[in-house]
Design a protein around this motif. Structure first.
Motif, PDB file in Angstrom:
ATOM      1  N   GLY A 156      -5.093  12.339   8.026  1.00  0.00           N
ATOM      2  CA  GLY A 156      -5.598  13.514   7.331  1.00  0.00           C
ATOM      3  C   GLY A 156      -4.585  14.172   6.416  1.00  0.00           C
ATOM      4  N   THR A 157      -3.315  13.832   6.545  1.00  0.00           N
ATOM      5  CA  THR A 157      -2.259  14.376   5.697  1.00  0.00           C
ATOM      6  C   THR A 157      -1.054  13.440   5.752  1.00  0.00           C
ATOM      7  OG1 THR A 157      -0.835  16.295   5.264  1.00  0.00           O
ATOM      8  CG2 THR A 157      -1.287  15.792   7.564  1.00  0.00           C
ATOM      9  N   SER A 158      -0.235  13.521   4.709  1.00  0.00           N
ATOM     10  CA  SER A 158       1.001  12.733   4.738  1.00  0.00           C
ATOM     11  C   SER A 158       2.192  13.612   5.097  1.00  0.00           C
ATOM     12  CB  SER A 158       1.233  12.061   3.376  1.00  0.00           C
ATOM     13  OG  SER A 158       1.375  13.041   2.362  1.00  0.00           O
ATOM     14  N   GLN A 159       1.996  14.911   5.117  1.00  0.00           N
ATOM     15  CA  GLN A 159       3.071  15.851   5.429  1.00  0.00           C
ATOM     16  C   GLN A 159       3.468  15.761   6.896  1.00  0.00           C
ATOM     17  OE1 GLN A 159       4.584  17.699   3.022  1.00  0.00           O
ATOM     18  NE2 GLN A 159       3.260  16.546   1.643  1.00  0.00           N
ATOM     19  N   GLY A 160       4.751  15.573   7.154  1.00  0.00           N
ATOM     20  CA  GLY A 160       5.256  15.558   8.520  1.00  0.00           C
ATOM     21  C   GLY A 160       4.875  14.327   9.316  1.00  0.00           C
ATOM     22  N   LYS A 161       4.495  13.255   8.644  1.00  0.00           N
ATOM     23  CA  LYS A 161       4.044  12.053   9.356  1.00  0.00           C
ATOM     24  C   LYS A 161       4.987  10.862   9.187  1.00  0.00           C
ATOM     25  CE  LYS A 161       0.185  13.983  10.624  1.00  0.00           C
ATOM     26  NZ  LYS A 161       0.214  14.733  11.834  1.00  0.00           N
ATOM     27  N   ALA A 162       6.225  11.117   8.787  1.00  0.00           N
ATOM     28  CA  ALA A 162       7.181  10.018   8.590  1.00  0.00           C
ATOM     29  C   ALA A 162       7.380   9.209   9.870  1.00  0.00           C
ATOM     30  CB  ALA A 162       8.507  10.559   8.078  1.00  0.00           C
ATOM     31  N   TRP A 163       7.145   9.808  11.032  1.00  0.00           N
ATOM     32  CA  TRP A 163       7.272   9.100  12.302  1.00  0.00           C
ATOM     33  C   TRP A 163       6.345   7.884  12.361  1.00  0.00           C
ATOM     34  CZ3 TRP A 163       2.611   8.800  14.605  1.00  0.00           C
ATOM     35  CH2 TRP A 163       1.681   9.798  14.304  1.00  0.00           C
TER      36      TRP A 163
ATOM     37  N   PHE B 273       0.828  -1.196   0.000  1.00  0.00           N
ATOM     38  CA  PHE B 273       0.000   0.000   0.000  1.00  0.00           C
ATOM     39  C   PHE B 273       0.867   1.253   0.000  1.00  0.00           C
ATOM     40  CE2 PHE B 273      -2.076  -3.552   1.930  1.00  0.00           C
ATOM     41  CZ  PHE B 273      -3.352  -3.533   1.415  1.00  0.00           C
ATOM     42  N   ARG B 274       0.502   2.226  -0.822  1.00  0.00           N
ATOM     43  CA  ARG B 274       1.252   3.482  -0.918  1.00  0.00           C
ATOM     44  C   ARG B 274       1.207   4.191   0.428  1.00  0.00           C
ATOM     45  NH1 ARG B 274       4.233   7.379  -1.227  1.00  0.00           N
ATOM     46  NH2 ARG B 274       4.069   9.058  -2.735  1.00  0.00           N
ATOM     47  N   GLY B 275       2.373   4.409   1.016  1.00  0.00           N
ATOM     48  CA  GLY B 275       2.477   4.992   2.352  1.00  0.00           C
ATOM     49  C   GLY B 275       1.787   6.338   2.489  1.00  0.00           C
TER      50      GLY B 275
ATOM     51  N   ARG C  69      -2.459   1.766  15.564  1.00  0.00           N
ATOM     52  CA  ARG C  69      -1.821   2.780  16.400  1.00  0.00           C
ATOM     53  C   ARG C  69      -2.560   4.115  16.363  1.00  0.00           C
ATOM     54  NH1 ARG C  69       3.178   1.499  18.243  1.00  0.00           N
ATOM     55  NH2 ARG C  69       3.754   3.663  18.466  1.00  0.00           N
ATOM     56  N   SER C  70      -3.513   4.260  15.474  1.00  0.00           N
ATOM     57  CA  SER C  70      -4.209   5.534  15.299  1.00  0.00           C
ATOM     58  C   SER C  70      -5.395   5.663  16.258  1.00  0.00           C
ATOM     59  CB  SER C  70      -4.705   5.653  13.859  1.00  0.00           C
ATOM     60  OG  SER C  70      -5.465   6.830  13.694  1.00  0.00           O
ATOM     61  N   ASP C  71      -5.658   6.890  16.682  1.00  0.00           N
ATOM     62  CA  ASP C  71      -6.820   7.177  17.525  1.00  0.00           C
ATOM     63  C   ASP C  71      -7.938   7.861  16.751  1.00  0.00           C
ATOM     64  OD1 ASP C  71      -5.754   6.111  19.860  1.00  0.00           O
ATOM     65  OD2 ASP C  71      -4.706   7.970  20.344  1.00  0.00           O
ATOM     66  N   LYS C  72      -7.793   7.989  15.435  1.00  0.00           N
ATOM     67  CA  LYS C  72      -8.828   8.621  14.619  1.00  0.00           C
ATOM     68  C   LYS C  72     -10.078   7.754  14.599  1.00  0.00           C
ATOM     69  CE  LYS C  72      -8.445  10.930  11.219  1.00  0.00           C
ATOM     70  NZ  LYS C  72      -8.468  11.848  10.196  1.00  0.00           N
TER      71      LYS C  72
ATOM     72  N   PRO D  58       7.407   2.424  13.851  1.00  0.00           N
ATOM     73  CA  PRO D  58       7.092   1.153  14.516  1.00  0.00           C
ATOM     74  C   PRO D  58       7.144  -0.066  13.586  1.00  0.00           C
ATOM     75  CG  PRO D  58       5.383   2.787  14.936  1.00  0.00           C
ATOM     76  CD  PRO D  58       6.279   3.349  13.899  1.00  0.00           C
ATOM     77  N   LEU D  59       7.226   0.171  12.294  1.00  0.00           N
ATOM     78  CA  LEU D  59       7.196  -0.937  11.351  1.00  0.00           C
ATOM     79  C   LEU D  59       8.532  -1.659  11.292  1.00  0.00           C
ATOM     80  CD1 LEU D  59       5.224   0.664   8.378  1.00  0.00           C
ATOM     81  CD2 LEU D  59       4.345  -0.528  10.389  1.00  0.00           C
ATOM     82  N   ASN D  60       8.465  -2.955  11.114  1.00  0.00           N
ATOM     83  CA  ASN D  60       9.637  -3.783  10.900  1.00  0.00           C
ATOM     84  C   ASN D  60      10.205  -3.420   9.522  1.00  0.00           C
ATOM     85  OD1 ASN D  60      11.044  -6.250   9.827  1.00  0.00           O
ATOM     86  ND2 ASN D  60      10.496  -6.996  11.870  1.00  0.00           N
TER      87      ASN D  60
END
Length: 144
Positions: A39-46, A28-30, A86-89, A50-52
């Protein structure tokens, strides 16, 4: 890894998620996942931390039939589940509830999960957003 140049599109809550096949498995495209979950992909590289390392890969645009440029991040199926869990959305919580309340208990109890298995018992088997139509919540009765 040998990516299949055919990109499939899936719609999740009104947003497209691009998927490629690598060695017979969906990736899947990250950026699409981040947009759906946060809601956005900007600034979410963190969100990838947690991924292997085996759950994330970079694919050159040229391998996908695109113009040359920065490689694209793709996430395996297990990586997708980790990101959603891991998301709370609220959108992610619907998926979390389905996995933790239906799929995993069914696997523990029956050794597997069959889509629609619980629907025969009058219990919703998949989140309504996956069915593309509103669902009626299951009715409950008080124990006597």
């Amino acid at each position: 890894m040998n990516p299949n140049a055919n990109v499939s599109l899936f719609n999740f809550n009104g947003h497209d998620v691009r998927v490629v096949e690598i060695d017979g498995e969906p990736w899947f495209r990250g950026a699409d996942l981040l947009t759906n979950i946060y809601g956005t992909s900007q600034g979410k590289a963190w969100a990838y931390r947690p991924l292997n390392p085996s759950e994330i890969t970079m694919i050159d645009r040229i391998n996908l039939g695109m113009k040359a440029g920065r490689a694209l991040t793709f996430v395996s199926e297990s990586g997708l589940y980790k990101m959603v869990m891991r998301s709370d959305k609220p959108e992610a919580r619907q998926f979390q509830d389905w996995v933790t309340r239906e799929v995993l208990p069914s696997i523990r109890k029956d050794g597997g999960y069959v889509l629609g298995e619980r629907a025969r018992c009058g219990i919703l088997s998949t989140p309504s957003h996956l069915l593309d139509h509103p669902a009626t919540p299951p009715t409950t009765t008080a124990a006597r």
